[in-house]
Design a protein around this motif. Structure first.
Motif, short mmCIF file in Angstrom:
data_model
loop_
_atom_site.label_atom_id
_atom_site.label_comp_id
_atom_site.label_asym_id
_atom_site.label_seq_id
_atom_site.Cartn_x
_atom_site.Cartn_y
_atom_site.Cartn_z
N ILE C 137 0.98 -1.15 0.09
CA ILE C 137 0.07 0.08 0.08
C ILE C 137 1.12 1.13 -0.19
N VAL C 138 0.63 2.09 -0.90
CA VAL C 138 1.47 3.25 -0.92
C VAL C 138 0.89 4.34 -0.25
N ARG C 139 1.83 5.02 0.78
CA ARG C 139 1.03 5.91 1.65
C ARG C 139 1.62 7.24 0.83
N LEU C 140 0.57 8.13 0.62
CA LEU C 140 0.55 9.21 -0.28
C LEU C 140 1.47 10.33 -0.01
N GLU C 141 1.24 10.50 1.49
CA GLU C 141 1.99 11.80 1.88
C GLU C 141 3.60 11.50 1.86
N ASP C 142 3.81 10.18 2.15
CA ASP C 142 5.36 9.96 2.27
C ASP C 142 5.85 9.90 0.63
N LEU C 143 5.13 9.59 -0.20
CA LEU C 143 5.39 9.65 -1.69
C LEU C 143 5.76 11.14 -2.06
N ALA C 144 5.01 12.04 -1.57
CA ALA C 144 4.99 13.37 -2.15
C ALA C 144 6.11 13.87 -1.16
N GLU C 145 6.24 13.66 -0.05
CA GLU C 145 7.72 14.07 0.93
C GLU C 145 9.00 13.83 0.14
N LYS C 146 8.75 12.81 -0.39
CA LYS C 146 10.25 11.98 -0.80
C LYS C 146 10.52 12.95 -2.31
N VAL C 147 9.41 13.14 -3.04
CA VAL C 147 9.61 14.04 -4.36
C VAL C 147 10.09 15.21 -3.91
N LEU C 148 9.62 15.88 -2.89
CA LEU C 148 9.96 17.09 -2.24
C LEU C 148 11.38 17.14 -1.95
N ALA C 149 11.56 16.26 -1.01
CA ALA C 149 13.20 15.79 -0.69
C ALA C 149 14.22 15.67 -1.76
N ASP C 150 13.53 15.20 -2.95
CA ASP C 150 14.41 14.85 -4.05
C ASP C 150 14.86 16.24 -4.73
N GLY C 151 14.11 17.37 -4.19
CA GLY C 151 14.58 18.54 -4.85
C GLY C 151 13.89 18.84 -6.26
N VAL C 152 12.98 18.20 -6.56
CA VAL C 152 11.91 18.61 -7.60
C VAL C 152 11.50 19.91 -7.37
N SER C 153 11.39 20.73 -8.53
CA SER C 153 10.70 22.06 -8.34
C SER C 153 9.39 22.11 -8.04
N ALA C 154 8.90 23.28 -7.49
CA ALA C 154 7.60 23.38 -7.11
C ALA C 154 6.67 23.34 -8.30
N SER C 155 6.90 23.53 -9.50
CA SER C 155 5.96 23.54 -10.46
C SER C 155 6.18 22.01 -11.18
N ALA C 156 7.15 21.45 -10.90
CA ALA C 156 7.21 20.14 -11.45
C ALA C 156 6.41 19.12 -10.35
N LEU C 157 6.40 19.52 -9.20
CA LEU C 157 5.97 18.55 -8.22
C LEU C 157 4.59 17.53 -8.39
N PRO C 158 3.61 18.54 -8.58
CA PRO C 158 2.34 17.78 -8.99
C PRO C 158 2.43 16.60 -10.08
#
Lengths: 394, 394, 394
Positions: C137-158
């Protein structure tokens, strides 16, 4: 010793089986036959079963229906849903309605006539089938929405609502508010001023105009001021007021329909001596019991839940009876659409109350004669007193 | 096998009957005699019965009183209310109070002395009747309102409150907040700054001036900042803090007194190691049990509800004990006015806890010796530890 | 007659003991050994016991563990905590984990892999120990927080979140939202617009920059719009969505995590046919049952609570089963850290469901064969249907 106690309690349960009830909150039933999907759509508070979740017969109410209703249609208990529905169709809606209403053991019905998306039996018809007096409860929002639909002007609406209600109050035994469905129960306690009502009525008319321009029908009332106006209008007509509380279909926000939220309004209504009847209450039956204890004019029931929770009804009713004084608890089915609801509601309520009183006698919590007295209070005497049914019957 | 288990459990119930309790939250009782209407007005949380709803003796507490209290007055169980009250009057309040307090089997009482609309017995008097040590709990709002009534200036109020509290803390074993009644439990967790307290005190003084000018008495404290100030003042005095939660009279908004709403404050209080005692909790006993599990310093009881729900007390207590660790649960009666409350609270609590532990032994959930150990924790040891009563007794 | 019924019900309970379960919501267990304080810290939802409140073994879960888990480690039931922990240490974590997982009788596990403050066994490892298929089961907030931690830009995050989720959805059987922990469950029903998501992502980035400047790690997602964005992204991937509801550690505001608050979102999700799984629900199990009845796509469980309430589990499960259709109820343990949680969750659930079905047969509420059919629905068939596990197994 234990044997004697069980003997005595068995007597109470038997007596309960013939205890006649006043059903103080119910609706009409369908005069038409129903296919399986349609029947499931009326069984619970969801409009239809879904392939994702399986049949609604696999539920407390589904099993209660197969067990208790099947024999009324000359079937074995626990027949399959399809066998049940085939027999139901063979007998026809008129005979099915007759059997269940007659078997419900009712002594009076207070019917909410304000929700009829399709034709339903009228109070008098229900009463005739049940061998009991059928009374009417006026749904306040329905009355006001009809005034609006009749094209009365915004400035005339408050007066027209009050005057129509006064006419209805001559025969109806009570009024009902569904504010819980529309705006939740966090209503102010204050009686709205004439100016506030006027402003709210104008707001409603602008909505109606927009709706008309957009091609949709007249709007539903969902305005804190107007719900309060309706409630205070009923107070002025000296009508007992029922409130939809909590459990209903998916339109209700359950937590906003917690009866505890009514406290500010209840504080203002108490000095008027207007009986306030909190309907359903599940899953807030303990909150409702608290309100019935601390406000002199508050009464409670467990309608709708009683038949929906099936063989768990005794457990739920026992919670309502923790704080609610026994002079403040009423029976109601909240039957709607299916005549089975009347029968299941009455039967499960009798069993639940019987079990409750029974266990109390067995444990020595009260005597056999006190238990019998309390049974009659809750079964019908409280309702007769609150709604003055003996006057209404004449 | 089953026979042996029942034998064993019967033993536990018998032992419970002599298990002495610390009543960590209670009030004084009336030294005067009471007529029927007056008596009913003290029986539950409504001030008087109403003709609409019938006698309050027809309720769980009413039946519990007729069953259990009548024999203490040398009557048969289940005598009528009028017979009970006639005997009570014949014995006189002093003798009635003596009998019920003595029969309650208490080992200590922590008495809230801050609510006395008419004279009540003092902690020392109660303790003497009960054959136990009477301790005092300081009601924080009452202390502050007395400072206000004494004409202390707005700027001096905070200091005066803190200094009076420090004096009281030398003898009192704890403090109590009734924020639930005044503003609800959605309190900020932050300790208010000196400036915020000053502003709030000035607000209170302006209210007091208006009240004086209007001819009414000094205002009650109902100000989120001031309630918090009082709580943090008690923290600074290292006093355990009781919180009124949920069930009470009609002044409380039940849903705003849900203990879950205290979470932000509890998060701030946890690092201070201040014991927090959530009182009553009904109908949120499961919410309270959750808080007792997840916060190291949170303790819970079922006071007031225990005697009001009568023979349902075991069912309600079992819910509290689902999540609450057994080292975090205390006994209290919340007796007020009637000495019967002390006796019923203690008796029904013992029966409820006995039943709970009993059934666990019968099912093999725990051993007989673990059950006995838990009984002593909940009956008195947890209270002794939290309030440091053994120090206070010296 | 009564004897025959008891005979029959005993059979059901026996059959339940071998009824294999799909655990649709669980976590990894620790591969390391634990001292007493550490073990108590994983036992319940508080991080450690406190001297104020005593040992956490004195609780429902503590007694259930001593009773049921001790024999799995070759000990007598009810051995002392220290004896239990000594034996546990002697066997070693690997053997302990093997024994409890193997004894749990699982047929499938859906493991939330998004909360790992320290290394835990992976789904495949858990599955191997249990002799069952382990799903993710994928924890959604964890996935998004990892994208953030990986330094993806704000506009690319979604876009990046959506594309990573689509990849995960190829193997994972569902997604999970922990909005309850971060902002509560009062989420709007509306799918947020691209612009709203962009604005929220920028807000998150500014937070992240401030956090970086302040020397702390990347922020957690706690933003109503972003939680909704994640939920709707999962809808687009046709993933069943689990929601953390109510009971958890002290970070959650219980009343803001009442499942009733989800109604506005549920009304929007219903037409998408996305299965929505309400986890835990305690103490709002009746509210959850209501939602399972009135929304076609809502499913419920009693995870976490089942093992925490110990021998009270049957009482709590019976409340969930009042309104919830039996095709909408699933088993889950919410085991985390301790392998004992898996075993206790499964064992207490089987006993609770067995007791429930049992009593229904004894009372004649349903037949033996209907009870067996319902047992299989709830034990595994509902989970297989909702998560399409038979497809996933291939």
């Amino acid at each position: 010793m234990m044997g004697d106690m069980r003997q005595e309690t068995a007597d109470i349960l038997q007596e309960m089986d013939i205890l006649r009830l006043v059903d103080h909150h119910c609706h009409g039933v369908l005069p038409r036959d129903l296919g399986r999907s349609d029947f499931e759509g009326f069984l619970t508070e969801v409009a239809a079963p879904s392939p994702l979740g399986g049949t609604l017969f696999d539920s407390q109410i589904g099993f209660a229906l197969r067990r208790w209703c099947a024999p009324v249609l000359d079937l074995e208990a626990h027949v399959s849903p399809d066998e049940y529905l085939a027999r139901r169709a063979a007998l026809g809606a008129a005979e099915v309605n007759r059997r269940f209403l007659a078997a419900s053991g009712l002594d009076g019905l207070c019917v909410d006539t304000g929700y009829t998306p399709e034709p339903l039996l009228e109070p008098a018809e229900l009463g005739e089938l049940a061998g009991a007096q059928g009374h009417e409860i006026v749904r306040l929002e329905d009355l006001a929405e009809k005034v609006l639909a009749d094209g009365v002007s915004a400035s005339a609406l408050p007066g027209e609502v009050r005057s129509r209600l006064a006419v209805r109050a001559e025969h109806a035994v009570g009024a009902k508010s569904i504010a819980a469905y529309r705006v939740g129960l966090e209503l102010s306690g204050e009686r709205p001023s004439a100016q506030e009502v006027k402003t709210a009525a104008e707001r409603l008319y602008r909505q109606a105009e927009r709706a008309l321009a957009g091609g949709s029908g007249p709007p539903r009332i969902a305005d804190e001021t107007l719900h309060r106006f309706l409630i205070w209008s009923a107070v002025d007509c000296e009508m007992p007021i029922q409130f939809h509380i909590a459990y209903g279909d998916s339109d209700v926000d359950l937590h906003r329909a917690d009866p505890a939220r009514l406290a500010p309004l209840l504080r203002e209504l108490e000095p008027t001596n207007t009986p306030v009847l909190l309907l359903h209450n599940y899953p807030y039956q303990r909150h409702a019991g608290y309100l019935a204890q601390v406000f002199k004019n508050v009464f409670v029931d467990l309608s709708l839940a009683t038949h929906n929770v099936g063989h768990r009804a005794p457990a739920v009713l026992a919670e309502l009876l923790e704080l609610a004084p026994f002079g403040k608890v009423l029976f109601a089915s909240d039957a709607y659409g299916l005549a089975e609801h009347y029968y299941l509601g009455a039967l499960l309520f009798r069993r639940s109350l019987g079990r409750f009183l029974d266990e109390g006698v067995a444990e020595g919590a009260w005597t056999r004669s006190d238990a019998a007295r309390v049974a009659h209070l809750i079964a019908s005497e409280n309702a007769r007193r609150v709604y003055k049914l003996d006057d209404a019957d004449q």
